[in-house]
Design a protein around this motif. Structure first.
Motif, PDB file in Angstrom:
ATOM      1  N   VAL A 143      40.806   3.872  33.555  1.00 11.68           N
ATOM      2  CA  VAL A 143      40.904   4.783  34.777  1.00 11.68           C
ATOM      3  C   VAL A 143      41.132   6.384  34.205  1.00 11.68           C
ATOM      4  CG1 VAL A 143      42.241   5.388  36.729  1.00 11.68           C
ATOM      5  CG2 VAL A 143      42.010   2.992  35.905  1.00 11.68           C
ATOM      6  N   HIS A 144      40.177   6.921  34.798  1.00 14.38           N
ATOM      7  CA  HIS A 144      40.106   8.555  34.515  1.00 14.38           C
ATOM      8  C   HIS A 144      39.870   9.307  35.683  1.00 14.38           C
ATOM      9  CE1 HIS A 144      38.486   6.628  30.922  1.00 14.38           C
ATOM     10  NE2 HIS A 144      39.012   7.552  30.069  1.00 14.38           N
ATOM     11  N   ILE A 145      40.804  10.363  36.015  1.00 17.76           N
ATOM     12  CA  ILE A 145      40.576  11.146  37.038  1.00 17.76           C
ATOM     13  C   ILE A 145      40.209  12.709  36.798  1.00 17.76           C
ATOM     14  CG2 ILE A 145      41.927  12.271  38.991  1.00 17.76           C
ATOM     15  CD1 ILE A 145      43.506   9.696  38.899  1.00 17.76           C
ATOM     16  N   LEU A 146      39.095  13.266  37.468  1.00 12.09           N
ATOM     17  CA  LEU A 146      38.593  14.378  37.385  1.00 12.09           C
ATOM     18  C   LEU A 146      39.775  15.557  38.008  1.00 12.09           C
ATOM     19  CD1 LEU A 146      34.982  14.055  37.851  1.00 12.09           C
ATOM     20  CD2 LEU A 146      35.906  14.708  35.712  1.00 12.09           C
ATOM     21  N   TYR A 147      40.267  16.512  37.480  1.00 13.33           N
ATOM     22  CA  TYR A 147      41.238  17.431  38.159  1.00 13.33           C
ATOM     23  C   TYR A 147      40.499  18.905  37.730  1.00 13.33           C
ATOM     24  CZ  TYR A 147      43.664  18.831  33.962  1.00 13.33           C
ATOM     25  OH  TYR A 147      43.503  19.402  32.684  1.00 13.33           O
ATOM     26  N   ARG A 148      41.085  19.988  38.308  1.00 15.64           N
ATOM     27  CA  ARG A 148      40.759  21.272  38.247  1.00 15.64           C
ATOM     28  C   ARG A 148      42.049  21.879  37.274  1.00 15.64           C
ATOM     29  NH1 ARG A 148      40.460  22.966  43.006  1.00 15.64           N
ATOM     30  NH2 ARG A 148      38.185  22.654  43.031  1.00 15.64           N
ATOM     31  N   PRO A 149      41.779  22.255  35.987  1.00 17.13           N
ATOM     32  CA  PRO A 149      43.178  22.733  35.369  1.00 17.13           C
ATOM     33  C   PRO A 149      43.593  23.742  35.758  1.00 17.13           C
ATOM     34  CG  PRO A 149      40.998  22.281  33.758  1.00 17.13           C
ATOM     35  CD  PRO A 149      40.593  22.050  35.373  1.00 17.13           C
ATOM     36  N   PHE A 150      44.967  23.769  35.436  1.00 14.65           N
ATOM     37  CA  PHE A 150      45.822  25.245  35.847  1.00 14.65           C
ATOM     38  C   PHE A 150      45.780  26.227  34.955  1.00 14.65           C
ATOM     39  CE2 PHE A 150      47.767  21.127  37.579  1.00 14.65           C
ATOM     40  CZ  PHE A 150      48.166  21.545  38.966  1.00 14.65           C
ATOM     41  N   ARG A 151      45.963  27.392  35.562  1.00 16.65           N
ATOM     42  CA  ARG A 151      46.026  28.710  34.712  1.00 16.65           C
ATOM     43  C   ARG A 151      46.947  28.770  33.485  1.00 16.65           C
ATOM     44  NH1 ARG A 151      43.639  33.214  39.163  1.00 16.65           N
ATOM     45  NH2 ARG A 151      41.736  31.929  39.565  1.00 16.65           N
ATOM     46  N   SER A 175      34.420  20.686  31.864  1.00 12.27           N
ATOM     47  CA  SER A 175      34.302  20.397  30.644  1.00 12.27           C
ATOM     48  C   SER A 175      34.048  18.737  30.484  1.00 12.27           C
ATOM     49  CB  SER A 175      35.127  20.654  29.509  1.00 12.27           C
ATOM     50  OG  SER A 175      36.623  20.321  29.762  1.00 12.27           O
ATOM     51  N   GLY A 176      34.710  18.046  31.259  1.00 11.06           N
ATOM     52  CA  GLY A 176      34.699  16.523  31.511  1.00 11.06           C
ATOM     53  C   GLY A 176      33.615  15.968  32.429  1.00 11.06           C
ATOM     54  N   LEU A 177      32.857  16.807  32.673  1.00  7.96           N
ATOM     55  CA  LEU A 177      31.617  16.098  33.685  1.00  7.96           C
ATOM     56  C   LEU A 177      30.950  15.149  33.164  1.00  7.96           C
ATOM     57  CD1 LEU A 177      30.987  16.007  36.671  1.00  7.96           C
ATOM     58  CD2 LEU A 177      29.256  17.986  36.088  1.00  7.96           C
ATOM     59  N   PHE A 178      30.270  15.604  32.041  1.00  3.84           N
ATOM     60  CA  PHE A 178      29.404  14.816  31.216  1.00  3.84           C
ATOM     61  C   PHE A 178      29.996  13.585  30.582  1.00  3.84           C
ATOM     62  CE2 PHE A 178      26.988  18.746  31.723  1.00  3.84           C
ATOM     63  CZ  PHE A 178      25.832  18.237  32.287  1.00  3.84           C
ATOM     64  N   HIS A 179      31.334  13.766  30.265  1.00  7.49           N
ATOM     65  CA  HIS A 179      31.969  12.803  29.520  1.00  7.49           C
ATOM     66  C   HIS A 179      32.307  11.599  30.585  1.00  7.49           C
ATOM     67  CE1 HIS A 179      34.641  10.710  27.005  1.00  7.49           C
ATOM     68  NE2 HIS A 179      35.859  11.098  27.558  1.00  7.49           N
ATOM     69  N   CYS A 189      36.280   3.631  35.127  1.00 11.04           N
ATOM     70  CA  CYS A 189      36.452   3.978  36.517  1.00 11.04           C
ATOM     71  C   CYS A 189      36.696   5.345  36.585  1.00 11.04           C
ATOM     72  CB  CYS A 189      37.578   3.142  37.127  1.00 11.04           C
ATOM     73  SG  CYS A 189      38.273   3.858  38.570  1.00 11.04           S
ATOM     74  N   VAL A 190      36.236   6.320  37.059  1.00  9.59           N
ATOM     75  CA  VAL A 190      36.463   7.863  37.408  1.00  9.59           C
ATOM     76  C   VAL A 190      36.844   8.176  38.812  1.00  9.59           C
ATOM     77  CG1 VAL A 190      35.223  10.074  37.297  1.00  9.59           C
ATOM     78  CG2 VAL A 190      34.572   8.386  35.558  1.00  9.59           C
ATOM     79  N   GLY A 191      37.938   8.750  39.075  1.00  6.52           N
ATOM     80  CA  GLY A 191      38.321   9.137  40.198  1.00  6.52           C
ATOM     81  C   GLY A 191      38.462  10.558  40.563  1.00  6.52           C
ATOM     82  N   LEU A 192      38.398  11.182  41.609  1.00  4.52           N
ATOM     83  CA  LEU A 192      38.045  12.445  42.135  1.00  4.52           C
ATOM     84  C   LEU A 192      38.571  12.770  43.502  1.00  4.52           C
ATOM     85  CD1 LEU A 192      34.806  13.942  42.777  1.00  4.52           C
ATOM     86  CD2 LEU A 192      34.907  11.479  42.391  1.00  4.52           C
ATOM     87  N   LEU A 193      39.298  13.792  43.711  1.00  5.30           N
ATOM     88  CA  LEU A 193      39.500  14.286  44.973  1.00  5.30           C
ATOM     89  C   LEU A 193      38.316  14.961  45.774  1.00  5.30           C
ATOM     90  CD1 LEU A 193      42.851  16.263  44.173  1.00  5.30           C
ATOM     91  CD2 LEU A 193      42.596  14.069  45.486  1.00  5.30           C
ATOM     92  N   PHE A 220      26.448  13.387  42.128  1.00  8.47           N
ATOM     93  CA  PHE A 220      25.967  13.731  40.624  1.00  8.47           C
ATOM     94  C   PHE A 220      26.325  12.583  39.886  1.00  8.47           C
ATOM     95  CE2 PHE A 220      26.718  15.364  36.528  1.00  8.47           C
ATOM     96  CZ  PHE A 220      25.589  15.861  36.365  1.00  8.47           C
ATOM     97  N   LEU A 221      27.426  12.003  39.945  1.00 10.25           N
ATOM     98  CA  LEU A 221      27.888  10.866  39.287  1.00 10.25           C
ATOM     99  C   LEU A 221      26.882   9.534  39.519  1.00 10.25           C
ATOM    100  CD1 LEU A 221      31.817  11.292  39.423  1.00 10.25           C
ATOM    101  CD2 LEU A 221      30.161  11.866  37.227  1.00 10.25           C
ATOM    102  N   LEU A 222      26.768   9.535  40.854  1.00  9.49           N
ATOM    103  CA  LEU A 222      26.086   8.268  41.272  1.00  9.49           C
ATOM    104  C   LEU A 222      24.567   8.323  40.818  1.00  9.49           C
ATOM    105  CD1 LEU A 222      27.164   5.799  42.972  1.00  9.49           C
ATOM    106  CD2 LEU A 222      26.434   6.682  44.947  1.00  9.49           C
ATOM    107  N   LYS A 223      24.094   9.463  40.910  1.00  6.03           N
ATOM    108  CA  LYS A 223      22.544   9.534  40.343  1.00  6.03           C
ATOM    109  C   LYS A 223      22.569   9.287  38.789  1.00  6.03           C
ATOM    110  CE  LYS A 223      20.719  12.838  43.792  1.00  6.03           C
ATOM    111  NZ  LYS A 223      20.324  14.181  44.133  1.00  6.03           N
ATOM    112  N   ASN A 224      23.395   9.714  38.260  1.00  2.00           N
ATOM    113  CA  ASN A 224      23.061   9.483  36.844  1.00  2.00           C
ATOM    114  C   ASN A 224      23.947   8.407  36.028  1.00  2.00           C
ATOM    115  OD1 ASN A 224      22.263  12.322  35.648  1.00  2.00           O
ATOM    116  ND2 ASN A 224      23.722  12.964  37.166  1.00  2.00           N
ATOM    117  N   ALA A 225      24.869   7.526  37.012  1.00  5.27           N
ATOM    118  CA  ALA A 225      25.281   6.328  36.625  1.00  5.27           C
ATOM    119  C   ALA A 225      25.772   5.536  37.655  1.00  5.27           C
ATOM    120  CB  ALA A 225      26.710   6.720  35.733  1.00  5.27           C
TER     121      ALA A 225
END
Length: 626
Positions: A143-151, A175-179, A189-193, A220-225
């Protein structure tokens, strides 16, 4: 001495451990106090919160919306403290506080690719415990979740360490989009807000009747995978207690954005628990500055949604107030800007704030949805604007460069107040959120100056100067309009005797036409001298006797309009009637002449010598024939 990042991590860890051991009643009391402080002190966030509620729930009264907003502020504080304390909950406490419903087991243990869409709710952080909840060792979790890194480096280290404690892996959005595509292709499994504003990079879609920038990552994810799509929600049951739910969403790469926005709309409308726990303080409908007055975008899904919903036009839910100038000539000069905004943003509900005598005519033009006359300038003038504050605009465009106009916009509590800056009035500039430079050194019309000033906000670079109305054949009009002026300098340029000669000559040349005289009340005596000894049955004197709407109706039956630079001549030009303008100073011709692309002539009148009657007669003949 610890480095700053390590010290930051240590402070957050200490706070989290302390909150985890405190009695929940104490933490709940703290959340309520902090929520109240946030709601009453953070004015910007409170305005965003209440504005979102007003747009989504217009049927609720203001007190009910404020109660929901106050509750949302408490839940926002609960979310923040929960994020700190969650990593230090014991396993027994986690199982006691959270339950699960839905096909979670098949998601956590499945080897098929899955996309998990997550709305931003009070206890969304609880989704990071999914691998632990289903007894999946952290090293085996997919299980992986895309997130916006903090400054902040220290905060970033703390968040990654605590959120990944139970096996959920975090992927930076960029940086983790293509991964993440490789993970999906490998059966992960990839999750995102999905319910946050995506800014300029997002796709323009409709959400709750308003244009919003929606993230294109799911598409984008659904088109490519190719993968199955699920929506995960956290239904709060009590303080720091919730039920984790998941449901499958049938969709394709073409309609996934519309499907997830439709799901979110339905939840906000029908599910009270979801409504109370959604993040209302987030500016979901925020638009980039360069798109404030235009819907033009590389990523636009509005046309497809209109076609599928069989709607001819976009809903006009975003409110724009436009404060028009006081004088009619200045108002007519900026109407091309209003029309350009209407064409560029079909989703705006435009309200014009204008003088009482101009309101009826402006409403008849159909450039705006609402026309509100300004109250009379009396002692309680500004207090009347407080009655409009609950219908506050999302944007406020201020054409007059006066302090009063800026103060009106400030009282209406608009978050975006755009106007010209004036170094002579620094207090006015403080009341504006976006100050425009005034380029009066260039000899341009008001419309062109405003077009240049608003171009960075999305106003089209080419301004349409077509007449506001298209008359069938103006040259067939039965009358000739003459606009008189009683100003001292105008008397020198064209005295009443010359107007009398001109009128008499026009009556002789055009036997079947009348001459209509217009002007202000101050020109009444001047007009009596100008029409002396003229046939009364063919000369009608309306000087000082017409309203703006009545003047418009009379002009529609005119073949041509003649006069010095005045409001009536600008109105005739805007209505598509040929105009003959007497320019007192040739150097000011570009700045003050009528701007609409109607047939128009200019005659220069020299000071002390009057106007050139022969040139005017020649222009009239060119406009309507002999």
């Amino acid at each position: 001495m610890l480095p700053f990042g390590s010290m930051f991590t240590f402070c957050f860890s200490a706070m989290g451990r302390f909150l985890a051991i405190l009695p929940e009643g104490v933490v709940q009391f703290l959340c309520r106090r902090l929520g109240g402080l946030f709601f009453h002190v953070s004015l910007r966030r409170r305005r965003i919160l209440l504005s979102n509620l007003r747009h989504v729930y217009p049927h609720l009264d203001e007190m009910e919306r404020r109660r929901i907003g106050r509750r949302s502020a408490d839940r926002l504080m609960e979310m923040g403290l929960f994020s700190l304390a969650l990593p230090y909950f014991s396993k027994e406490r986690l199982r006691r506080h959270f339950t699960a419903e839905g096909p979670w087991g098949s998601i956590v243990h499945s080897i098929d690719p899955q996309i998990l869409l997550i709305p931003h709710q009070t206890l969304t952080e609880a989704l990071t415990i999914l691998p632990f909840f289903w007894d999946v060792p952290p090293e085996w979790s997919h299980v992986h979740i895309l997130y916006r890194p903090f400054r902040s480096k220290g905060l970033e280290q703390f968040i990654r360490r605590t959120r990944e404690r139970f096996g959920t892996r975090l992927l930076p959005r960029k940086s983790g989009l293509f991964h993440s595509i490789r993970i999906l292709r490998g059966g992960g499994c990839v999750g995102l807000l999905f319910d946050q504003s995506a800014g300029a990079s997002g796709v323009q879609t409709l959400l709750c009747g308003r244009v919003a920038a929606t993230t294109a990552l799911p598409q984008f994810l659904l088109k490519n995978a190719p993968a199955e799509v699920f929506i995960a929600t956290v239904k709060r049951t009590d303080f720091w207690r919730a039920t984790l739910s998941v449901e499958k969403m049938p969709c394709t790469a073409q309609n996934i954005l519309e499907q997830m926005n439709g799901w979110l709309e339905e939840k906000l409308r029908d599910d009270v628990n979801f409504r109370d726990n959604w993040l209302w303080a987030h500016n979901r409908w925020k638009r980039p500055q360069k798109q404030w007055f235009s819907l033009h975008s590389r990523k636009n899904n509005l046309a497809d949604q209109e076609h599928r919903t069989e709607k001819a036009t976009l809903p006009r839910e975003t409110k724009l107030f436009i404060r028009l100038p006081t004088h009619l000539a200045d108002t007519v000069a900026v109407l091309p800007i209003v029309r350009s905004i209407r064409l560029g943003r079909a989703d705006l509900h435009i309200t014009l704030l204008c003088q009482l005598e101009h309101a009826e005519w402006l409403a008849s033009l159909g450039l705006a949805d609402t026309v509100r006359p300004l109250p009379e300038h009396k002692f309680f003038y500004f207090l009347r604007f407080l009655h409009l504050r609950y219908g506050e605009p999302d944007m406020h465009l201020i054409f007059p460069s006066t302090f009063c106009a800026a103060w009106e916009a400030f009282l209406l509590r608009s978050p975006i107040r755009i106007g010209l800056s004036r170094w002579q009035c620094p207090l006015r500039s403080l009341l504006l959120t976006h100050r425009l430079r005034n380029s009066r050194q260039e000899k341009l019309s008001d419309a062109m100056r405003w077009q240049r000033a608003l171009e960075p906000f999305g106003l089209p670079s080419e301004l349409s100067l077509e007449p506001l109305r298209t008359l069938p054949n103006p040259s067939q009009g039965r009358s000739i309009a003459i606009f008189l002026s009683a100003q001292s300098e105008c008397k020198n340029y064209y005295p009443p005797e010359e107007w009398n000669v001109l009128t008499r000559t026009l009556l002789e040349r055009y036997q079947r036409r009348k001459v209509l005289l217009f002007g202000t009340c101050a020109a009444r005596k001047f007009s009596l001298d100008a029409c002396r000894n003229l046939p009364q049955n063919r000369v009608e004197n309306f000087v000082g006797l017409t309203s703006t709407m009545r003047l418009s109706q009379l002009l529609e039956d005119c073949a041509v309009a003649v006069g010095l630079n005045c409001s009536g001549l600008h109105m005739a030009n805007a209505l598509g009637i040929p105009t003959i303008s007497l320019i007192c100073n040739a150097e000011d011709e570009n700045a003050c002449r009528p701007i609409f692309s109607t047939l128009k002539f200019f005659v220069c009148a020299e000071n002390g010598k009057g106007g050139k009657t022969d040139a005017i007669l020649h222009a009239v003949e060119s406009a309507i024939g002999s």
